[in-house]
Design an enzyme around this catalytic site. Structure first.
Site, PDB file in Angstrom:
ATOM      1  N   ASP A   1      34.294 -21.660 -10.863  1.00  0.00           N
ATOM      2  CA  ASP A   1      35.602 -22.158 -10.420  1.00  0.00           C
ATOM      3  C   ASP A   1      35.355 -23.568  -9.880  1.00  0.00           C
ATOM      4  OD1 ASP A   1      37.777 -22.948  -8.961  1.00  0.00           O
ATOM      5  OD2 ASP A   1      37.917 -21.127  -7.746  1.00  0.00           O
TER       6      ASP A   1
ATOM      7  N   CYS B   1      44.305 -19.611   1.090  1.00  0.00           N
ATOM      8  CA  CYS B   1      44.156 -18.687  -0.052  1.00  0.00           C
ATOM      9  C   CYS B   1      42.734 -18.151  -0.156  1.00  0.00           C
ATOM     10  CB  CYS B   1      44.573 -19.344  -1.364  1.00  0.00           C
ATOM     11  SG  CYS B   1      46.250 -19.953  -1.341  1.00  0.00           S
TER      12      CYS B   1
ATOM     13  N   LYS C   1      44.546 -31.584  -8.972  1.00  0.00           N
ATOM     14  CA  LYS C   1      43.616 -31.914  -7.881  1.00  0.00           C
ATOM     15  C   LYS C   1      42.746 -33.114  -8.244  1.00  0.00           C
ATOM     16  CE  LYS C   1      43.185 -27.088  -6.378  1.00  0.00           C
ATOM     17  NZ  LYS C   1      44.090 -26.992  -5.246  1.00  0.00           N
TER      18      LYS C   1
ATOM     19  N   HIS D   1      38.075 -18.424  -3.418  1.00  0.00           N
ATOM     20  CA  HIS D   1      39.536 -18.567  -3.343  1.00  0.00           C
ATOM     21  C   HIS D   1      40.144 -17.326  -4.012  1.00  0.00           C
ATOM     22  CE1 HIS D   1      43.456 -20.135  -4.745  1.00  0.00           C
ATOM     23  NE2 HIS D   1      43.355 -21.055  -3.806  1.00  0.00           N
TER      24      HIS D   1
END
Ligand code: C6P
Length: 411
Positions: A202, A367, A228, A125
């Site tokens: 990540d 993204c 999230k 990302h």
């Protein structure tokens, strides 16, 4: 509650007020969970309760409200660190995964020298791509890319080729937000550590769906976002091994992160406050703590199993539509999202038609523009699932895509 209890999505749905609403006259089918998840009433209530009853700044005021706010904020810290099996001082609250990754990149700058190498992957990302790219440009470092194969899985030989004695940082995604691939971060970490490089993960798309134990993964840093995983926006976290965080320069300077300031010098505060300059997002942190309680009550193994089952079902249903091309690996190797295109139809049109049927998905480059170019596409549609989604909703998604095919008469 025992981890063996089966997840009851219908029961869970009742905890989410937004799921009662209609969109374009149809019951909302929310399948954009990789962008952000909906919030259970307990999380919404936690924010309201804070503002209505004990709104105050933390670590500053000695009055009753200040004490209560500080205790609640620190409790949220404890809940989040326990959730990933980290020590209290190893978790820093940030505003998001993006901020967490930028924090590491900035704070490590002074430890890097010309020609040092950073390895990331082709599936990152932008949040785990642009900070390293810019750092490499500014400090004349080499940025290396671990390649993906035709199924969207990191190539083992490319992992070994791109992580060498010259590598100082390996930063990879736990789960791709486009391919859904679950990366073997533990194995990548072993290779990084054999080469004396650090592993940064990540986990924006990992932690919400997969039980995470940072000690077991043995990562040096791990970043994620509250929004999230049923929490509010504006709150995220960075886990860092204590010895790493102690060595690192603060990212932001100001109030809260100091122990003592004189006209000549500043002594920084202890961990984790050294990295939390200024007034933090107090209500959001408390809300994230409540979201963690909620997820723990369901049981993360149950969350993972439910998401896996739904994804397998969605994969099967979408694979039956011959005009649909799915990106990424087989359903048993992916987490809870599916990006796809319908032959001859722009992803935005797919999304618009589904929206007119009450179905919310995301369309675009997600993204991850370098990955889109690698896949040879400008955009894709993406459906992503969570604890409140049901098989019936997947059926509605499949019906919606059939409508798209019919409207565009795609061949
Ligand atoms: N991906 C998506 O729709 P923030 O925006 O900081 O909370 O999270 C950034 C981020 C980092 N890494 C991965 C793998 C991500 O998926 C995201 C967020 C959303 O895919 C919004 S672009």
């Amino acid at each position: 509650m025992p981890e063996t209890r089966l997840l009851d999505a219908e029961k869970i749905r009742k905890d989410f007020p937004i799921l009662k609403r209609k969109v374009n006259g149809k019951p909302l089918v929310y399948l954009d969970n990789a962008a952000t998840t909906q919030k259970p009433k307990v999380v919404i209530d936690a924010l309201k309760h804070y503002y209505e009853n004990y709104n105050a700044n933390i670590h500053r005021s000695i009055h009753q409200l200040g004490e209560e706010a500080t205790a609640a904020y620190e409790l949220a810290h404890k809940k989040v660190s326990d959730f990933i099996n980290a020590a209290f001082e190893e978790v820093i609250f940030t505003k998001s995964t993006t901020e967490s990754l930028n924090l590491v990149a900035y704070s490590l700058t002074s430890s890097l020298k010309e020609n040092d190498e950073i390895a990331i992957s082709q599936m990152e990302h932008h949040s785990n791509f642009v900070p390293w790219q810019q750092l490499a440009l500014k400090r004349k470092l080499k940025l290396k890319f671990i390649e993906i194969d035709s199924k969207g899985i990191l190539k083992e030989d490319s992992i070994k080729q791109n992580i060498t004695k010259k590598t100082k940082i390996v930063s990879v995604t736990h789960v791709s937000n486009v391919l859904g691939t679950i990366n073997d971060i533990k194995k990548i970490g072993e290779i990084a550590h054999e080469n004396n490089a650090m592993l940064i993960v990540d986990s924006a798309q990992g932690i919400p769906h997969i039980p995470v134990n940072v000690k077991n993964i043995d990562c040096d840093f791990l970043a994620f976002s509250g929004h999230k995983m049923l929490g509010p926006t504006g709150i995220g976290a960075l886990y860092g091994k204590k010895e790493m965080l102690e060595k690192m320069e603060p990212f932001l300077y100001g109030g809260e992160m100091i122990r003592e300031v004189t006209f000549k010098h500043t002594r920084f505060n202890e961990l984790p406050w050294k990295f939390e300059a200024g007034t933090p997002n107090i209500a959001q942190a408390i809300g994230l703590g409540t979201a963690v309680d909620y997820l723990k009550k369901i049981g993360m193994k149950n969350v993972m199993q439910h998401d896996k089952k739904l994804t397998e079902y969605a994969f099967k249903r979408l694979s039956e539509i011959k005009e649909v091309e799915i990106y990424g690996p087989e359903s048993n190797k992916r987490s809870s999202l599916i990006a796809f295109n319908v032959e001859g139809v722009h992803a935005h049109d797919v999304s618009a038609i589904l929206d007119s049927n009450g179905i919310a998905i995301r369309a675009g480059h997600h993204c991850a523009m370098p990955l889109a170019s690698k896949l040879g596409i400008a955009a894709s549609a993406r459906a992503s699932f969570y604890v409140y989604n049901t098989k019936e909703e997947i059926d509605k998604l499949a019906e919606g895509i059939f409508k798209v095919v019919k409207i565009f008469n795609a061949k």
